[in-house]
Design a protein around this motif. Structure first.
Motif, PDB file in Angstrom:
ATOM      1  N   GLU A 232      -9.703  -9.860  38.401  1.00  0.00           N
ATOM      2  CA  GLU A 232      -8.740 -10.668  39.156  1.00  0.00           C
ATOM      3  C   GLU A 232      -7.503 -10.953  38.318  1.00  0.00           C
ATOM      4  OE1 GLU A 232     -11.640 -13.202  42.169  1.00  0.00           O
ATOM      5  OE2 GLU A 232     -11.305 -13.916  40.126  1.00  0.00           O
ATOM      6  N   ARG A 233      -7.695 -11.253  37.054  1.00  0.00           N
ATOM      7  CA  ARG A 233      -6.541 -11.492  36.188  1.00  0.00           C
ATOM      8  C   ARG A 233      -5.706 -10.229  36.036  1.00  0.00           C
ATOM      9  NH1 ARG A 233     -10.478 -14.058  32.996  1.00  0.00           N
ATOM     10  NH2 ARG A 233     -10.421 -12.324  31.513  1.00  0.00           N
ATOM     11  N   ARG A 234      -6.389  -9.115  35.927  1.00  0.00           N
ATOM     12  CA  ARG A 234      -5.689  -7.838  35.793  1.00  0.00           C
ATOM     13  C   ARG A 234      -4.893  -7.520  37.063  1.00  0.00           C
ATOM     14  NH1 ARG A 234      -5.777  -3.528  32.516  1.00  0.00           N
ATOM     15  NH2 ARG A 234      -5.349  -1.459  33.416  1.00  0.00           N
ATOM     16  N   ALA A 235      -5.485  -7.798  38.210  1.00  0.00           N
ATOM     17  CA  ALA A 235      -4.794  -7.535  39.477  1.00  0.00           C
ATOM     18  C   ALA A 235      -3.569  -8.434  39.614  1.00  0.00           C
ATOM     19  CB  ALA A 235      -5.749  -7.748  40.648  1.00  0.00           C
ATOM     20  N   ARG A 236      -3.702  -9.692  39.207  1.00  0.00           N
ATOM     21  CA  ARG A 236      -2.572 -10.613  39.285  1.00  0.00           C
ATOM     22  C   ARG A 236      -1.435 -10.184  38.374  1.00  0.00           C
ATOM     23  NH1 ARG A 236      -4.086 -17.009  39.900  1.00  0.00           N
ATOM     24  NH2 ARG A 236      -5.189 -16.856  41.906  1.00  0.00           N
ATOM     25  N   SER A 237      -1.780  -9.804  37.153  1.00  0.00           N
ATOM     26  CA  SER A 237      -0.730  -9.392  36.218  1.00  0.00           C
ATOM     27  C   SER A 237      -0.045  -8.120  36.711  1.00  0.00           C
ATOM     28  CB  SER A 237      -1.313  -9.182  34.818  1.00  0.00           C
ATOM     29  OG  SER A 237      -2.257  -8.117  34.806  1.00  0.00           O
ATOM     30  N   ARG A 238      -0.808  -7.210  37.278  1.00  0.00           N
ATOM     31  CA  ARG A 238      -0.229  -5.979  37.811  1.00  0.00           C
ATOM     32  C   ARG A 238       0.754  -6.286  38.938  1.00  0.00           C
ATOM     33  NH1 ARG A 238      -1.277  -0.459  38.344  1.00  0.00           N
ATOM     34  NH2 ARG A 238      -0.662   0.387  40.375  1.00  0.00           N
ATOM     35  N   GLU A 239       0.382  -7.183  39.840  1.00  0.00           N
ATOM     36  CA  GLU A 239       1.258  -7.522  40.951  1.00  0.00           C
ATOM     37  C   GLU A 239       2.519  -8.218  40.456  1.00  0.00           C
ATOM     38  OE1 GLU A 239       2.909  -7.459  44.428  1.00  0.00           O
ATOM     39  OE2 GLU A 239       0.983  -6.483  43.974  1.00  0.00           O
ATOM     40  N   ALA A 240       2.376  -9.072  39.442  1.00  0.00           N
ATOM     41  CA  ALA A 240       3.545  -9.742  38.872  1.00  0.00           C
ATOM     42  C   ALA A 240       4.494  -8.735  38.239  1.00  0.00           C
ATOM     43  CB  ALA A 240       3.102 -10.780  37.836  1.00  0.00           C
ATOM     44  N   ILE A 241       3.927  -7.742  37.563  1.00  0.00           N
ATOM     45  CA  ILE A 241       4.741  -6.700  36.941  1.00  0.00           C
ATOM     46  C   ILE A 241       5.466  -5.884  38.016  1.00  0.00           C
ATOM     47  CG2 ILE A 241       4.639  -4.541  35.629  1.00  0.00           C
ATOM     48  CD1 ILE A 241       2.267  -5.826  34.080  1.00  0.00           C
ATOM     49  N   LEU A 242       4.768  -5.524  39.083  1.00  0.00           N
ATOM     50  CA  LEU A 242       5.378  -4.746  40.158  1.00  0.00           C
ATOM     51  C   LEU A 242       6.520  -5.516  40.818  1.00  0.00           C
ATOM     52  CD1 LEU A 242       2.225  -3.158  41.841  1.00  0.00           C
ATOM     53  CD2 LEU A 242       4.005  -1.971  40.535  1.00  0.00           C
ATOM     54  N   GLU A 243       6.298  -6.800  41.053  1.00  0.00           N
ATOM     55  CA  GLU A 243       7.342  -7.610  41.687  1.00  0.00           C
ATOM     56  C   GLU A 243       8.569  -7.710  40.787  1.00  0.00           C
ATOM     57  OE1 GLU A 243       8.014 -12.115  43.516  1.00  0.00           O
ATOM     58  OE2 GLU A 243       6.025 -11.460  42.839  1.00  0.00           O
ATOM     59  N   ALA A 244       8.340  -7.927  39.486  1.00  0.00           N
ATOM     60  CA  ALA A 244       9.453  -8.015  38.550  1.00  0.00           C
ATOM     61  C   ALA A 244      10.197  -6.681  38.460  1.00  0.00           C
ATOM     62  CB  ALA A 244       8.939  -8.426  37.166  1.00  0.00           C
ATOM     63  N   ALA A 245       9.452  -5.592  38.395  1.00  0.00           N
ATOM     64  CA  ALA A 245      10.073  -4.274  38.298  1.00  0.00           C
ATOM     65  C   ALA A 245      10.880  -3.961  39.549  1.00  0.00           C
ATOM     66  CB  ALA A 245       8.999  -3.206  38.077  1.00  0.00           C
ATOM     67  N   ARG A 246      10.348  -4.318  40.702  1.00  0.00           N
ATOM     68  CA  ARG A 246      11.052  -4.066  41.959  1.00  0.00           C
ATOM     69  C   ARG A 246      12.402  -4.783  41.972  1.00  0.00           C
ATOM     70  NH1 ARG A 246       7.293  -5.863  44.928  1.00  0.00           N
ATOM     71  NH2 ARG A 246       6.151  -3.904  45.088  1.00  0.00           N
ATOM     72  N   GLU A 247      12.404  -6.031  41.534  1.00  0.00           N
ATOM     73  CA  GLU A 247      13.638  -6.805  41.515  1.00  0.00           C
ATOM     74  C   GLU A 247      14.637  -6.244  40.509  1.00  0.00           C
ATOM     75  OE1 GLU A 247      12.352 -10.716  40.643  1.00  0.00           O
ATOM     76  OE2 GLU A 247      11.481 -11.088  42.627  1.00  0.00           O
ATOM     77  N   LEU A 248      14.152  -5.880  39.333  1.00  0.00           N
ATOM     78  CA  LEU A 248      15.055  -5.419  38.274  1.00  0.00           C
ATOM     79  C   LEU A 248      15.597  -4.025  38.557  1.00  0.00           C
ATOM     80  CD1 LEU A 248      13.125  -6.807  35.197  1.00  0.00           C
ATOM     81  CD2 LEU A 248      15.390  -7.515  35.982  1.00  0.00           C
ATOM     82  N   PHE A 249      14.757  -3.112  39.033  1.00  0.00           N
ATOM     83  CA  PHE A 249      15.246  -1.784  39.373  1.00  0.00           C
ATOM     84  C   PHE A 249      16.260  -1.848  40.513  1.00  0.00           C
ATOM     85  CE2 PHE A 249      11.199   0.054  37.466  1.00  0.00           C
ATOM     86  CZ  PHE A 249      11.852   0.654  36.402  1.00  0.00           C
ATOM     87  N   ALA A 250      16.024  -2.757  41.463  1.00  0.00           N
ATOM     88  CA  ALA A 250      16.962  -2.911  42.579  1.00  0.00           C
ATOM     89  C   ALA A 250      18.270  -3.532  42.114  1.00  0.00           C
ATOM     90  CB  ALA A 250      16.335  -3.772  43.679  1.00  0.00           C
ATOM     91  N   GLY A 251      18.198  -4.433  41.145  1.00  0.00           N
ATOM     92  CA  GLY A 251      19.402  -5.115  40.700  1.00  0.00           C
ATOM     93  C   GLY A 251      20.179  -4.387  39.625  1.00  0.00           C
ATOM     94  N   HIS A 252      19.484  -3.624  38.764  1.00  0.00           N
ATOM     95  CA  HIS A 252      20.146  -3.003  37.614  1.00  0.00           C
ATOM     96  C   HIS A 252      20.050  -1.483  37.589  1.00  0.00           C
ATOM     97  CE1 HIS A 252      20.649  -6.976  35.760  1.00  0.00           C
ATOM     98  NE2 HIS A 252      19.411  -7.228  36.135  1.00  0.00           N
ATOM     99  N   GLY A 253      19.178  -0.903  38.385  1.00  0.00           N
ATOM    100  CA  GLY A 253      19.006   0.541  38.337  1.00  0.00           C
ATOM    101  C   GLY A 253      18.018   0.960  37.265  1.00  0.00           C
ATOM    102  N   TYR A 254      17.685   2.237  37.267  1.00  0.00           N
ATOM    103  CA  TYR A 254      16.669   2.751  36.349  1.00  0.00           C
ATOM    104  C   TYR A 254      17.128   2.691  34.901  1.00  0.00           C
ATOM    105  CZ  TYR A 254      13.317   5.937  34.201  1.00  0.00           C
ATOM    106  OH  TYR A 254      12.361   6.491  33.404  1.00  0.00           O
TER     107      TYR A 254
END
Length: 275
Positions: free
Chosen positions: A13-35
């Motif tokens: 469960e902790r691993r799943a939560r951290s993965r989702e947090a990473i995905l959400e952060a990456a989605r926001e940053l890639f959308a805002g700053h590009g690859y």
């Protein structure tokens, strides 16, 4: 009786939560700053985890980008309804899908000019028959081309509204965009001309062929005379010291086009306006 202490999360469960947090952060940053501008450290800081944990989950920045960057144009829900309103329904559905979030398309659009994978994803979504859902429903002459053009129009709207954030386009409500652009998208979807974007159709004048040919010849003479007058005035302006840029702006063409059209004119190179 006191409240029972909260249940401790399992490792999975902790691993799943951290993965989702990473995905959400990456989605926001890639959308805002590009690859190119997004780093693993930035993603880790946004997610509140150690950078090593990001690497444990995804291995590379490329793999992380692949996990969050998808461009899907799901329009199945927009298909039912009157055919003459399909353009409006498609735009309404796409805008609603983006604004519901989290959108996986914006990271791709932000990165499409600097990252080959993102560029290919966008290209396939717009032009590949297996990726563009419009290609499956359109029929008739130039169906594949019309599907690609419709996808291009929608792509341009998304870029202008959500990435470039053009003030007029970003500020207006989605309903107004649908109202204005839907009729322009419609002829691409139906394969028939739509005068709502090009103005009222000129009535066909009556008369015999001889009369129409005479009128055509007269119109051509007027066009040639107007072209000669434009040419004369452009040369006069250049001779009087106007720059190619100024002439181009007056005619709605580029400086290079003006220079190519009147190459014999001498312009003072010390005038920075001609540069």
């Amino acid at each position: 009786m006191g409240m029972a202490p909260p249940r401790e999360l399992t490792r999975d469960e902790r691993r799943a939560r951290s993965r989702e947090a990473i995905l959400e952060a990456a989605r926001e940053l890639f959308a805002g700053h590009g690859y190119e501008q997004t780093t693993i450290r930035m993603v880790a800081a946004r997610a509140g985890v150690d950078p090593a944990l990001v690497m444990q989950h995804f291995g590379t920045k490329e793999a992380l980008f692949d996990a969050v960057a998808q461009l899907r144009i799901g329009i199945d829900e927009a298909l039912p309804g009157p055919p003459e309103q399909l353009g409006e329904r498609v735009l309404r559905h796409v805008l609603a899908d983006v604004e519901r979030g989290p959108d996986t398309g914006l990271p791709v659009l932000r990165s499409m000019l600097t990252h080959p994978h993102a560029a290919e994803t966008v290209r396939c979504a717009v032009a590949h028959p297996d990726e563009n859902p419009l290609a499956e429903i359109l029929s008739g002459e130039d169906a594949q081309l019309r599907a690609a053009l419709a996808g291009t129009l929608v792509l341009g709207l998304l870029v202008g509204r959500y990435l470039l954030r053009i003030p007029e386009v970003e500020r207006v409500g989605a309903a107004q965009l649908v109202k204005l652009l839907g009729p322009c998208l419609q002829p691409l979807l139906t394969g028939s001309p739509d005068r709502s974007c090009s103005g009222p159709e000129e009535p066909v004048e009556s008369g015999n062929a001889t009369d129409h040919l005479a009128a055509l010849a007269e119109a051509e003479q007027a066009r040639a005379a107007a072209a000669d007058e434009l040419d004369r005035r452009a040369r006069s302006a250049l001779a009087a010291g106007a720059s190619y840029g100024e002439v181009g702006r007056a005619l709605g063409i580029t400086r290079q086009a003006a220079r190519k059209r009147w190459p014999a004119e001498v312009v003072d190179n010390s005038d920075c306006r001609a540069c």
